[in-house]
Design a protein around this motif. Structure first.
Motif: not given
Length: 186
Positions: A99-114, A127-132
């Protein structure tokens, strides 16, 4: 590494995005969590100290986690929100949000594999309103190489609306479901 099998208190129809973090300071050095084998029924999580540690630690730690159904839409009826999974290694991967956000969204990211045997973490940038951008950053405590196997990186993006984006309690509860627990590992 002490691996804990965790199950969800509510059922998922597909594997959710799982985000975890140490909840105390029981390790005296650097440490974080690692997850693997995430399914609709549960997952495995473990603390990972710095370096490539192969002996089982004797320290008891608290690990908090949340599991979020894969979705693109809104949370709290008006705030855009999405989850996703991308695969990368030690090289930066730039990608677009769903999605495109009106401003930079809050992002939480982490590994799902080992997949890599060396201790590693997730690094984000651009980080931008369209990606990171995201990459796996390998620990260099006991060696200097930084190459790492491909890992699945899950993210949760939530639109910022001037209020706190993540809260302990949300009323009414989101329809896409956020469930978590605190685990004691020793």
């Amino acid at each position: 590494m002490c691996i804990r099998d965790s199950t969800y208190s509510k059922a998922f129809s597909t594997a959710p995005v799982v985000l975890s973090q140490l909840q105390d300071y029981a390790y005296t050095g650097f440490a974080h969590t690692r997850e693997r084998w995430i399914t609709a029924l549960g997952f495995q999580v473990s603390p990972e100290p710095q370096g490539n540690v192969t002996t089982r630690p004797t320290t008891t730690v608290q690990i908090g986690w949340i599991a979020v159904e894969p979705h693109t839409g809104t949370i709290e009826s008006d705030r855009k929100s999405e989850t996703g999974v991308v695969t990368t290694n030690e090289n930066w991967l730039s990608f677009s949000l769903q999605q495109t956000y009106s401003q930079n969204p809050n992002i939480v990211a982490w590994m799902q594999t080992y997949a890599g045997s060396d201790s590693a973490g997730v690094r984000g940038d651009n980080l931008s309103s369209t990606g990171f951008s995201v990459k796996v950053e390998e620990d260099q405590t006991y060696d200097t190489e930084t190459s790492h196997a491909n890992e699945d990186i899950a993210y949760l993006a939530i639109e910022y609306n001037g209020d706190y984006a993540l809260r302990q309690y949300v009323d009414p509860e989101p329809t896409h479901g956020v469930w978590g627990s605190e685990e004691t590992l020793n």
